[in-house]
Design a protein around this motif. Structure first.
Motif, PDB file in Angstrom:
ATOM      1  N   ASN A   7      10.178  -6.274   2.228  1.00 33.50           N
ATOM      2  CA  ASN A   7       9.705  -5.582   3.414  1.00 33.50           C
ATOM      3  C   ASN A   7       8.315  -6.129   3.738  1.00 33.50           C
ATOM      4  O   ASN A   7       7.336  -5.786   3.075  1.00 33.50           O
ATOM      5  CB  ASN A   7       9.676  -4.076   3.138  1.00 33.50           C
ATOM      6  CG  ASN A   7       9.229  -3.261   4.322  1.00 33.50           C
ATOM      7  OD1 ASN A   7       8.408  -3.690   5.125  1.00 33.50           O
ATOM      8  ND2 ASN A   7       9.764  -2.061   4.429  1.00 33.50           N
ATOM      9  N   ARG A   8       8.236  -6.998   4.730  1.00 31.33           N
ATOM     10  CA  ARG A   8       6.968  -7.668   5.040  1.00 31.33           C
ATOM     11  C   ARG A   8       5.853  -6.694   5.362  1.00 31.33           C
ATOM     12  O   ARG A   8       4.714  -6.891   4.955  1.00 31.33           O
ATOM     13  CB  ARG A   8       7.152  -8.639   6.205  1.00 31.33           C
ATOM     14  CG  ARG A   8       7.910  -9.865   5.833  1.00 31.33           C
ATOM     15  CD  ARG A   8       8.052 -10.770   7.038  1.00 31.33           C
ATOM     16  NE  ARG A   8       8.981 -11.836   6.759  1.00 31.33           N
ATOM     17  CZ  ARG A   8       8.705 -13.104   6.967  1.00 31.33           C
ATOM     18  NH1 ARG A   8       7.563 -13.457   7.494  1.00 31.33           N
ATOM     19  NH2 ARG A   8       9.596 -14.022   6.671  1.00 31.33           N
ATOM     20  N   SER A   9       6.177  -5.648   6.069  1.00 30.47           N
ATOM     21  CA  SER A   9       5.165  -4.655   6.414  1.00 30.47           C
ATOM     22  C   SER A   9       4.632  -3.978   5.154  1.00 30.47           C
ATOM     23  O   SER A   9       3.416  -3.805   4.997  1.00 30.47           O
ATOM     24  CB  SER A   9       5.772  -3.622   7.359  1.00 30.47           C
ATOM     25  OG  SER A   9       4.880  -2.570   7.588  1.00 30.47           O
ATOM     26  N   ALA A  10       5.518  -3.590   4.253  1.00 26.31           N
ATOM     27  CA  ALA A  10       5.100  -2.932   3.005  1.00 26.31           C
ATOM     28  C   ALA A  10       4.258  -3.872   2.154  1.00 26.31           C
ATOM     29  O   ALA A  10       3.233  -3.468   1.593  1.00 26.31           O
ATOM     30  CB  ALA A  10       6.329  -2.453   2.228  1.00 26.31           C
ATOM     31  N   THR A  12       2.483  -6.475   3.174  1.00 24.28           N
ATOM     32  CA  THR A  12       1.203  -6.701   3.852  1.00 24.28           C
ATOM     33  C   THR A  12       0.254  -5.535   3.639  1.00 24.28           C
ATOM     34  O   THR A  12      -0.920  -5.724   3.293  1.00 24.28           O
ATOM     35  CB  THR A  12       1.419  -6.941   5.358  1.00 24.28           C
ATOM     36  OG1 THR A  12       2.276  -8.073   5.523  1.00 24.28           O
ATOM     37  CG2 THR A  12       0.107  -7.169   6.082  1.00 24.28           C
ATOM     38  N   ILE A  13       0.749  -4.320   3.826  1.00 27.73           N
ATOM     39  CA  ILE A  13      -0.095  -3.140   3.644  1.00 27.73           C
ATOM     40  C   ILE A  13      -0.543  -3.025   2.190  1.00 27.73           C
ATOM     41  O   ILE A  13      -1.720  -2.771   1.900  1.00 27.73           O
ATOM     42  CB  ILE A  13       0.642  -1.863   4.113  1.00 27.73           C
ATOM     43  CG1 ILE A  13       0.780  -1.893   5.639  1.00 27.73           C
ATOM     44  CG2 ILE A  13      -0.090  -0.602   3.645  1.00 27.73           C
ATOM     45  CD1 ILE A  13       1.686  -0.828   6.205  1.00 27.73           C
ATOM     46  N   ALA A  62       2.917  -0.595  -1.527  1.00 26.21           N
ATOM     47  CA  ALA A  62       4.111  -1.347  -1.125  1.00 26.21           C
ATOM     48  C   ALA A  62       5.374  -0.645  -1.594  1.00 26.21           C
ATOM     49  O   ALA A  62       6.350  -0.536  -0.839  1.00 26.21           O
ATOM     50  CB  ALA A  62       4.050  -2.766  -1.693  1.00 26.21           C
ATOM     51  N   ARG A  65       6.400   2.362   0.514  1.00 22.73           N
ATOM     52  CA  ARG A  65       6.906   2.045   1.850  1.00 22.73           C
ATOM     53  C   ARG A  65       8.241   1.311   1.828  1.00 22.73           C
ATOM     54  O   ARG A  65       8.929   1.268   2.834  1.00 22.73           O
ATOM     55  CB  ARG A  65       5.869   1.211   2.592  1.00 22.73           C
ATOM     56  CG  ARG A  65       4.667   2.011   3.003  1.00 22.73           C
ATOM     57  CD  ARG A  65       3.552   1.140   3.548  1.00 22.73           C
ATOM     58  NE  ARG A  65       2.486   1.927   4.137  1.00 22.73           N
ATOM     59  CZ  ARG A  65       1.599   2.627   3.448  1.00 22.73           C
ATOM     60  NH1 ARG A  65       1.654   2.646   2.143  1.00 22.73           N
ATOM     61  NH2 ARG A  65       0.660   3.318   4.051  1.00 22.73           N
ATOM     62  N   ASN A  73       8.744  -5.472  -3.948  1.00 21.17           N
ATOM     63  CA  ASN A  73       7.689  -5.399  -2.939  1.00 21.17           C
ATOM     64  C   ASN A  73       6.326  -5.127  -3.557  1.00 21.17           C
ATOM     65  O   ASN A  73       5.320  -5.694  -3.132  1.00 21.17           O
ATOM     66  CB  ASN A  73       8.051  -4.340  -1.894  1.00 21.17           C
ATOM     67  CG  ASN A  73       9.127  -4.826  -0.961  1.00 21.17           C
ATOM     68  OD1 ASN A  73       8.849  -5.497   0.021  1.00 21.17           O
ATOM     69  ND2 ASN A  73      10.375  -4.523  -1.267  1.00 21.17           N
TER      70      ASN A  73
END
Length: 145
Positions: A7-10, A12-13, A62, A65, A73
């Motif tokens: 999950n790229r968003s997870a 990244t965050i 990560a 999320r 992640n």
């Protein structure tokens, strides 16, 4: 391992959370370790503890999320943050003419990913509890597990 589990968003965050703590701690560690004196300050150990906490926190963010593959992640988020800090540190050491230990870098990268995985476990547990509470609030019945 499917790349769709990432999950790229997870990631990244999680990596950004990690960097917020790891960058200042790495700077402090570098300054204290490079002061040239034979007496090592105990502040180095506190800064190293902050880096470990950064990996745990980044992995937890990560993992919370990305409930599909929280460990992957979490490990990826911590390793990505490590890679950023390590790349800058390695370039600076090479510019100064200092030695760089490839084995040390690999070991520390694996350590960062491991702490990210542990953090992801905590984050996934928290994410599961939040999901269960949300489904209960929406009338979804009893929480699973």
């Amino acid at each position: 391992m499917r790349s769709s589990s990432l999950n790229r968003s997870a990631v990244t965050i999680g990596a950004l959370w990690c960097l917020v703590i790891a960058i200042p701690a790495a700077v402090v560690t570098s300054v204290l370790a490079d002061d040239g004196s034979t007496d090592q300050s105990n502040w180095v150990f506190l800064a190293l503890l902050a880096i470990v906490i950064a990996y745990l926190l980044g992995g937890a963010q990560a993992g919370r999320r990305a409930l599909d593959a929280p460990f992957l992640n979490g490990a990826t988020a911590a390793f990505a943050a490590f890679a950023v800090v390590q790349t800058v540190g390695t370039v600076l050491r090479l510019v100064r003419g200092d030695d760089v230990s490839v084995i040390g870098i690999v070991f520390n990268g694996l350590l960062a990913a491991s702490f990210g995985t542990v953090g992801a476990w905590f984050g996934a547990r928290r994410g599961n509890r939040e999901s269960s509470a949300d489904s209960l609030a929406a009338g979804g019945g009893e929480p699973a597990g």
